[in-house]
Enzyme design. Structure first.
Site, PDB file in Angstrom:
ATOM      1  N   GLU A 114      -6.358  45.023   9.704  1.00  0.00           N
ATOM      2  CA  GLU A 114      -7.094  44.546   8.540  1.00  0.00           C
ATOM      3  C   GLU A 114      -6.919  45.522   7.387  1.00  0.00           C
ATOM      4  OE1 GLU A 114      -9.887  46.300   7.478  1.00  0.00           O
ATOM      5  OE2 GLU A 114     -10.914  47.110   9.237  1.00  0.00           O
ATOM      6  N   LYS A 137     -13.346  42.030  -1.181  1.00  0.00           N
ATOM      7  CA  LYS A 137     -13.508  41.991   0.266  1.00  0.00           C
ATOM      8  C   LYS A 137     -13.470  40.529   0.696  1.00  0.00           C
ATOM      9  CE  LYS A 137     -16.467  43.824   3.947  1.00  0.00           C
ATOM     10  NZ  LYS A 137     -17.710  44.588   4.232  1.00  0.00           N
ATOM     11  N   ASP A 194     -28.975  37.831   8.868  1.00  0.00           N
ATOM     12  CA  ASP A 194     -27.766  38.522   8.402  1.00  0.00           C
ATOM     13  C   ASP A 194     -26.870  38.794   9.600  1.00  0.00           C
ATOM     14  OD1 ASP A 194     -25.849  39.972   7.123  1.00  0.00           O
ATOM     15  OD2 ASP A 194     -27.217  41.406   6.173  1.00  0.00           O
ATOM     16  N   SER A 246     -22.738  38.886  10.828  1.00  0.00           N
ATOM     17  CA  SER A 246     -21.362  38.967  10.330  1.00  0.00           C
ATOM     18  C   SER A 246     -20.539  37.757  10.764  1.00  0.00           C
ATOM     19  CB  SER A 246     -20.694  40.245  10.846  1.00  0.00           C
ATOM     20  OG  SER A 246     -19.312  40.242  10.555  1.00  0.00           O
ATOM     21  N   ALA A 247     -19.659  37.309   9.869  1.00  0.00           N
ATOM     22  CA  ALA A 247     -18.730  36.215  10.203  1.00  0.00           C
ATOM     23  C   ALA A 247     -17.735  36.623  11.275  1.00  0.00           C
ATOM     24  CB  ALA A 247     -17.977  35.773   8.944  1.00  0.00           C
ATOM     25  N   ASP A 248     -17.621  37.946  11.538  1.00  0.00           N
ATOM     26  CA  ASP A 248     -16.706  38.419  12.582  1.00  0.00           C
ATOM     27  C   ASP A 248     -17.055  37.797  13.937  1.00  0.00           C
ATOM     28  OD1 ASP A 248     -15.807  40.018  10.543  1.00  0.00           O
ATOM     29  OD2 ASP A 248     -16.560  41.899  11.369  1.00  0.00           O
ATOM     30  N   LYS A 265     -20.543  48.379  14.691  1.00  0.00           N
ATOM     31  CA  LYS A 265     -20.900  49.516  13.843  1.00  0.00           C
ATOM     32  C   LYS A 265     -22.320  49.982  14.178  1.00  0.00           C
ATOM     33  CE  LYS A 265     -17.814  47.842  10.258  1.00  0.00           C
ATOM     34  NZ  LYS A 265     -17.678  47.148   8.964  1.00  0.00           N
TER      35      LYS A 265
END
Length: 750
Positions: free
Chosen positions: A37, A102, A154, A156-158, A175
């Site tokens: 990435e 981003k 909230d 993440s789209a990951d 993380k």
């Protein structure tokens, strides 16, 4: 004018993604590739440290005899495998003076439409890796459920991407600023396997690493102790067609890892400070990372760089083992795996898809009235329900037409259904027909398409109603993802799609396009397209209208002044086709001699078709019981001098075959071939059950032959003629079936 015809400029076209020659060669030849990435370049580190790390990561991968493929958006184009100039552009804001975006899945249409430059997140890197055929991806840390995510939502789209994109992600765990336990629960719910590398330094191999730390104190569902074990998991998932990613977590090296309690104390203090300062939303993450950086005296960044390099190294070793397994399929641990048996009820998992149909799927209800029905009143009759839609019908006919004749064509239907009972039923029916459903999206906004038709006692259509909003709203993103994934030779569109989607597909140069007009009203969409190209560079190689639909297309072209707009490119083609007065007069005589075709002359049928040919260089006009009329631009006409005698091709069953001889151009002497093929086996009216799938069956048969080998289309030989005749046999078979596609008979047509 002829010079303009040969040398006019071709418009620019977007192709997603742009894959470097090195990466293309590696994927094609089963050489290990690791994707990377680029947000760590655009947003993770300052210049020049970001560029140094980007180069160093690529060197690590090459040292392991693998190929690096850094991914980013450069001036709106998704690129897989970046040049030195691309990396510098991403790393140094001063090199362009423009902001770097981003770019996650959500941001892609905006970035592409505006021609922006941006770094890819894990989600978008996975998407583009899959499109490029890359199966292993190395990164730093995973996004996940944020702290208090149960309140803020909230996430993440990951995580969502891991659930639907079969690319393995090698990272150092979620993380540490995230809610790791909830992240693991989310991945479990989505069916994503999480596996942690046990490097021999127990007990941390049994815990998911915490980004900067070797343990997050959260148990890992699985562990692996060698790259080969990880590769075997990936290969097993791919081999079973599970369609989700896998997460492989690598603890940071012992010498650079930070203490878990130390990091957690920094994060807790920073969160309290953020609350006091009223910092929220997307501003929390950079605030926390900045606090961690300063509280660790920069060691957090050093740790980050070291585990990124370590992850790239292990990912390269996994990719190497996966390449070995792919080369020698017998080495998969499950030696008793089932062999594919191409029966009707067994969907095939392809390596390559030759044919993609982008179009409608719907729930059909067909009502048949008894003789002597009364309008504006209730009438006795019968009704039958089935799966239908032009896209589905053509896809099923394509799927079936080649199954038993040695040239299996792998087919996908790219469509959409609603998240409702009808939609689920249609998906199950597709599977029962042996068709894969992975290219059909589920819409939360629109119901499944429906089509209700009323027929008289002979099977002729009286009136019909269609609700196709779900199909009209198939997203460009979904279609492009399918086309990038399957890389077909041919793509077929039905005009139930939106204008913007049709326009977006016909401008691409990666495949040839067939368009089925579907109805006179929808056929008019072709006259509103902005990205059509003129012969010999046109991407739309074939359209299959009825006479009514062809009139609608021509009228829309005329009303929208497209012939004038393309005058400099369109007229030289027409001028070169040899359509002078004598030729036109001879053709008129042929039509006048034919009882079926004579009425078409009064409608200006020939003139309209000739004017459309430069846009669609093959036009097959469906005229019901009168057969088909074929118009084609033929190159190198001189080689057929001995084949045509008078107005007939020697040995042809067509009522006439007329080939004009135009001017010699760069592709040879060009001309127009006009042929009429009658229906050889007319279905008696009392045997006709319904007519809804006749045209779709005809086109599906032809599309299967085009997708297997398109060279026959402009080759004046017995193969071409037999395919055209057999397509009408396929159409006739559907007339005698309750279903739009006669499954039993179409498979028997060679």
């Amino acid at each position: 004018m002829l010079r303009r015809f040969l040398n006019f400029r071709r418009p620019l076209h977007y192709s997603a993604p742009i894959v470097s020659e090195e990466v293309q060669h590696a994927v094609k030849n089963n050489i290990p590739v690791v994707s990377l990435e680029s947000t760590i370049i655009t947003h993770g580190l300052p210049y020049p440290q970001n560029l140094e790390l980007a180069n160093e990561v690529e060197h690590v991968i090459r040292d392991q005899s693998a190929i690096p493929a850094t991914i980013a958006f450069i001036n709106g184009s998704p690129k897989v495998g970046l040049s030195t100039e691309d990396l510098r552009l991403l790393a140094d804001p001063a090199s362009s003076g423009l902001p770097k975006h981003k770019t996650s899945r959500r941001d892609i249409p905006y970035v592409v439409a505006r021609g922006l430059t941006g770094g890819t997140t894990i989600a978008s890197t996975m998407m583009l890796s899959k499109m490029a055929g890359i199966k292993v991806f190395a990164t730093g840390g995973l996004g996940g459920v944020h702290r208090n995510g149960e309140v803020t939502m909230d996430v993440s789209a990951d995580l969502e991407e891991l659930s639907r994109t079969d690319v393995a992600v090698v990272c150092s765990g979620p993380k540490s600023i995230l809610d790791v336990p909830r992240t693991m629960e989310y991945l479990e719910t989505k069916g994503v396997p999480v596996c942690t590398f046990n490097d021999g330094n127990a007990p941390f191999g049994k815990h998911v690493p915490g980004f900067y730390t070797r343990s997050s104190n959260v148990a890992s569902p699985f562990e692996f102790s060698s790259p080969k074990e990880a590769a075997s998991m990936i290969f097993a998932s791919l081999n079973m067609g599970l369609d989700n990613g896998q997460l492989f977590c690598i603890p940071p090296p012992l010498e650079s890892a930070l203490d878990l309690n130390f990091i957690n104390s920094i994060i807790e203090d920073a969160l309290q400070e953020a609350k006091v300062l009223e910092i929220s939303g997307k501003n929390v993450t950079p605030f926390l990372l900045d606090k961690i950086y300063h509280k660790t005296n920069g060691k957090s960044v050093e740790c980050n760089a070291q585990f990124v390099l370590n992850n790239a190294k292990i990912a390269s070793q996994i990719a190497t083992e996966l390449a070995s397994l792919t080369k020698n399929e017998s080495s998969i641990p499950n030696k008793n795996k089932a062999k594919f048996n191409p029966s009707l009820n067994t969907p095939r998992i392809p390596q390559k898809v030759e044919a993609v149909i982008v179009g409608s799927i719907a729930h059909d209800t067909m009502c048949s009235l008894q003789s002597g029905y009364i309008a504006n009143d209730s009438n006795p009759g019968t009704h039958a329900q089935s799966i239908g839609g032009v896209g589905f019908n053509v896809a099923l006919a394509t799927h079936l037409a080649s199954r038993d004749h040695g040239s299996f064509v792998e087919t996908r239907l790219c469509s959409a259904v609603g998240n409702d009972l009808l939609g689920r039923g249609l998906m199950e029916t597709m599977k029962s027909c042996g068709m894969a459903t992975d290219a059909v999206s589920i819409s939360e906004n629109f119901p499944t398409g429906t089509y209700v038709s009323i027929h008289d006692h002979s099977g002729a259509l009286v009136v019909a109603s269609a609700d196709m909003k779900v199909v009209e709203n198939i997203s460009i993103e979904h279609a492009m993802e399918c086309l990038g994934k399957y890389q077909p030779r041919w793509v077929l569109l039905d005009c139930n799609l939106s204008n913007s989607l049709i326009d977006s597909i016909v401008k691409l140069e990666d495949f040839d396009v067939v368009i089925e007009p579907a109805s006179a009203i929808k056929a008019a969409k072709l006259g509103k397209l902005n990205n059509l190209r003129i012969f010999p560079h046109n991407s739309v190689k074939l359209i299959t209208p009825t006479v009514t639909e062809l009139n609608a297309i021509f009228n829309e072209f005329h009303d929208n002044c497209l012939f004038d707009a393309y005058q400099n490119e369109w007229f030289p083609v027409v001028d070169s086709l040899g359509l002078d007065y004598n030729v036109r007069h001879a053709l008129d005589r042929e039509f006048e001699r034919n009882d079926y075709l004579r009425p078409l002359l009064e409608q200006g049928f020939l003139t309209k078709t000739f004017r459309l040919l430069p846009f669609f260089n093959n036009i097959i006009v469906k005229d019901g019981k009168n057969g088909i009329i074929v118009f084609q631009i033929i190159t190198d006409c001189d080689k057929y001098d001995n084949l045509i005698k008078g107005s007939k091709i020697i040995g042809s069953v067509s009522t006439f075959s007329f080939l004009t001889k135009g001017k010699p151009v760069g592709v040879g002497r060009i001309g127009v071939l006009v042929q009429h093929f009658p229906v050889l086996d007319v279905v008696p009216s009392d045997e006709i059950i319904n007519v809804t799938g006749a045209g779709d069956s005809l086109l599906g048969y032809l599309f299967s032959k085009l997708s297997a080998d398109s060279s026959w289309l402009t080759r004046l030989d017995s193969t071409r003629e037999s395919y055209l005749i057999n397509s009408m046999k396929s159409s006739a078979a559907s007339l005698k079936s309750n279903q739009a596609i006669n499954i039993d008979q179409i498979r028997q047509i060679p």
